[in-house]
Scaffold this motif. Structure first.
Motif, PDB file in Angstrom:
ATOM      1  N   THR A 125      28.178  29.824  14.175  1.00 58.56           N
ATOM      2  CA  THR A 125      29.253  28.890  13.864  1.00 58.56           C
ATOM      3  C   THR A 125      28.737  27.458  13.759  1.00 58.56           C
ATOM      4  N   PHE A 126      27.946  27.042  14.729  1.00 59.66           N
ATOM      5  CA  PHE A 126      27.422  25.683  14.680  1.00 59.66           C
ATOM      6  C   PHE A 126      26.380  25.532  13.576  1.00 59.66           C
ATOM      7  N   ALA A 127      25.657  26.612  13.260  1.00 61.88           N
ATOM      8  CA  ALA A 127      24.750  26.569  12.115  1.00 61.88           C
ATOM      9  C   ALA A 127      25.547  26.390  10.830  1.00 61.88           C
ATOM     10  N   GLY A 128      26.713  27.068  10.745  1.00 64.83           N
ATOM     11  CA  GLY A 128      27.569  26.894   9.575  1.00 64.83           C
ATOM     12  C   GLY A 128      28.125  25.486   9.471  1.00 64.83           C
ATOM     13  N   GLY A 129      28.530  24.911  10.610  1.00 65.98           N
ATOM     14  CA  GLY A 129      28.998  23.527  10.597  1.00 65.98           C
ATOM     15  C   GLY A 129      27.906  22.576  10.154  1.00 65.98           C
TER      16      GLY A 129
ATOM     17  N   PHE B 168      26.900  39.387  24.371  1.00 66.89           N
ATOM     18  CA  PHE B 168      25.785  38.906  23.562  1.00 66.89           C
ATOM     19  C   PHE B 168      26.257  38.510  22.166  1.00 66.89           C
ATOM     20  N   GLY B 169      27.192  39.292  21.606  1.00 68.32           N
ATOM     21  CA  GLY B 169      27.692  38.996  20.266  1.00 68.32           C
ATOM     22  C   GLY B 169      28.405  37.667  20.184  1.00 68.32           C
ATOM     23  N   ALA B 170      29.116  37.290  21.249  1.00 73.36           N
ATOM     24  CA  ALA B 170      29.808  36.003  21.250  1.00 73.36           C
ATOM     25  C   ALA B 170      28.814  34.855  21.185  1.00 73.36           C
ATOM     26  N   ALA B 171      27.715  34.975  21.934  1.00 75.24           N
ATOM     27  CA  ALA B 171      26.687  33.929  21.894  1.00 75.24           C
ATOM     28  C   ALA B 171      26.094  33.815  20.491  1.00 75.24           C
ATOM     29  N   ALA B 172      25.847  34.968  19.846  1.00 73.09           N
ATOM     30  CA  ALA B 172      25.304  34.953  18.489  1.00 73.09           C
ATOM     31  C   ALA B 172      26.284  34.312  17.513  1.00 73.09           C
ATOM     32  N   THR B 173      27.577  34.584  17.686  1.00 75.90           N
ATOM     33  CA  THR B 173      28.586  34.001  16.804  1.00 75.90           C
ATOM     34  C   THR B 173      28.667  32.499  16.983  1.00 75.90           C
ATOM     35  N   VAL B 174      28.587  32.027  18.222  1.00 71.04           N
ATOM     36  CA  VAL B 174      28.622  30.584  18.481  1.00 71.04           C
ATOM     37  C   VAL B 174      27.438  29.904  17.793  1.00 71.04           C
TER      38      VAL B 174
ATOM     39  N   ALA C  69      33.763  24.348  13.216  1.00 74.25           N
ATOM     40  CA  ALA C  69      32.827  24.944  14.167  1.00 74.25           C
ATOM     41  C   ALA C  69      33.427  24.989  15.570  1.00 74.25           C
ATOM     42  N   THR C  70      34.102  23.913  15.968  1.00 79.44           N
ATOM     43  CA  THR C  70      34.697  23.872  17.304  1.00 79.44           C
ATOM     44  C   THR C  70      35.833  24.878  17.430  1.00 79.44           C
ATOM     45  N   THR C  71      36.628  25.011  16.373  1.00 80.92           N
ATOM     46  CA  THR C  71      37.724  25.974  16.388  1.00 80.92           C
ATOM     47  C   THR C  71      37.202  27.397  16.559  1.00 80.92           C
ATOM     48  N   VAL C  72      36.183  27.756  15.776  1.00 79.07           N
ATOM     49  CA  VAL C  72      35.631  29.100  15.866  1.00 79.07           C
ATOM     50  C   VAL C  72      34.958  29.313  17.224  1.00 79.07           C
TER      51      VAL C  72
ATOM     52  N   THR D 195      32.299  31.941   8.590  1.00 80.06           N
ATOM     53  CA  THR D 195      33.615  31.507   9.054  1.00 80.06           C
ATOM     54  C   THR D 195      33.701  29.991   9.129  1.00 80.06           C
ATOM     55  N   ALA D 196      32.654  29.341   9.649  1.00 83.20           N
ATOM     56  CA  ALA D 196      32.673  27.882   9.748  1.00 83.20           C
ATOM     57  C   ALA D 196      32.776  27.238   8.371  1.00 83.20           C
ATOM     58  N   ALA D 197      31.983  27.720   7.412  1.00 86.39           N
ATOM     59  CA  ALA D 197      32.039  27.161   6.066  1.00 86.39           C
ATOM     60  C   ALA D 197      33.392  27.425   5.412  1.00 86.39           C
TER      61      ALA D 197
END
Length: 385
Positions: free
Chosen positions: A247-251, A238-244, A112-115, A305-307
């Motif tokens: 990502t943490f949801a995936g982690g 906005f897309g970067a915030a959604a991806t973050v 998650a941190t990497t992504v 991606t995180a998973a």
């Protein structure tokens, strides 16, 4: 390229410039074992290679920014290829560094941190570059991105060398070096993972649906009439915030459900999210609708991606981190690079609605294979401890 009138088919072919990401396993053993003059003695094996690749990335960015794809497409392609080469080399080192400084319990958090860090960089290189290009042109935008590489260089200099990154001293013949650096990592992986053909095929297929969209996303936005500023604000900022968030949801999914179940949940979300582009194509130029599309797509993509990064990390033996991770991530890049070169042709033939329906279908084989692997034996899909 879309703004200069380059065809969608040609833009799709330019995805082949990312071929080094699909082939980085071929020189990962050099990164794993070969010392660099002066830099290795100064910074260590991992950080020495990292600094060298970062400087090379910055130089290639400057060269790419001076090329004009409409006037000299070959020069543009060459600079893009060199940039991808050194960027892939940087990825080899970063992936190895992450696996070596973390234990398996922290792989989900590390992924998650990497992504998250990667997406912060994509935010600067996406929205930031578009803002700069709107005001001063693409050459200035690429120069600004080259300057931002200084942040990564600073991180390389202030962080420690991983304790597990040292290579035992001694001399070896070329044959012994080839055996230890290339053959041994691959043989160890095959012996440790009896179901390695299924695992490698799964790695190839899991992100294929998302990857096929990649080269056509910006031409799609341009054709619908979105301006560079609108694209920057919605798809990048906005897309970067959604991806973050994704990502943490995936982690969190990895931590709560385990890697395999997280792959199922995130993979299903990825497949369904591609349908939002079908709705966007029907609606046309609508900034609010684009915000909804990007929110759904990027949250799902971040989860996947995180998973997926956690899964790849868990498959590696720390004794051969760079080579094994490079092999696995290269297979993913094959789908992103070679299979997507025809995305422009498909988009021209099928139209946008048909194209995005196809990308949804391309997400299903990876999930079907994961289901088959877990039904046959849980050990086939689950990483070895």
């Amino acid at each position: 390229m879309a703004e200069r009138g380059v065809s969608k088919a040609t833009i799709g072919l330019f995805a082949a410039a990312g071929l080094p990401y699909a082939l980085k396993f071929a020189w990962a053993p050099l990164v794993d074992r070969l010392p660099l003059p002066l830099l290795t003695a100064w910074l260590g094996r991992r950080r020495g290679w990292l600094l060298f690749s970062q400087l090379a990335v910055a130089f290639c960015m400057l060269g790419l920014g001076r090329a004009d794809p409409a006037v000299d497409p070959m020069a543009t392609a060459l600079w893009a290829l060199l940039l991808a080469w050194w960027s892939a080399t940087q990825d080899i080192v970063i992936d190895a560094y992450r696996v070596e400084v973390l234990d398996e319990r922290r792989y989900g958090a590390g992924a998650a941190t990497t992504v998250f860090g990667y997406r912060i960089g994509m935010l600067a290189a996406g929205a930031g570059a578009l803002y700069i290009a709107s005001a001063w042109g693409w050459a200035a935008a690429y120069a600004g991105m080259a300057a931002l590489m200084g942040i990564g260089i600073l991180a390389t200099l202030v962080n420690p060398e991983p304790p597990r990154a040292a290579v035992p001293p001694g001399t070896a013949s070329p044959r012994e070096w080839l055996r230890d650096a290339v053959v041994a990592p691959l043989a160890e992986f095959v012996q440790r993972q009896p179901a390695w053909p299924s695992i490698l095929l799964f790695v190839l297929l899991y992100k294929l649906g998302d990857a096929f969209i990649g080269p056509m996303a910006n031409p799609f936005y341009v054709e619908l009439g979105f301006s560079k500023i609108e694209i920057a604000n919605v798809t990048k900022l906005f897309g970067a915030a959604a991806t973050v968030i994704g990502t943490f949801a995936g982690g969190l999914l990895v931590a709560r459900l385990g890697i395999v179940h997280a792959l199922f949940v995130a993979g299903g979300a990825q497949a369904l999210s591609n349908l939002m582009f079908v709705v966007q194509a029907a609606v046309g130029h609508s900034v609010p609708m684009l915000a909804v599309t990007i929110a759904v797509e990027n949250v799902a993509g971040g989860m996947g991606t995180a998973a997926f990064v956690a899964y790849l990390s868990a498959l590696c033996n720390v004794a051969y981190t760079a080579t094994q991770y490079a092999l696995l991530s290269s297979l993913m890049a094959v789908g992103r690079t070679l299979f997507t070169t025809g995305s422009g042709v498909v988009a021209e033939i099928s139209g946008w609605v048909g194209f995005f329906l196809l990308t949804t279908a391309l997400a299903l084989p990876g999930l079907a294979l994961l289901w088959w692997m877990t039904r046959r034996s849980h050990s086939l899909a689950a990483p070895s401890p």
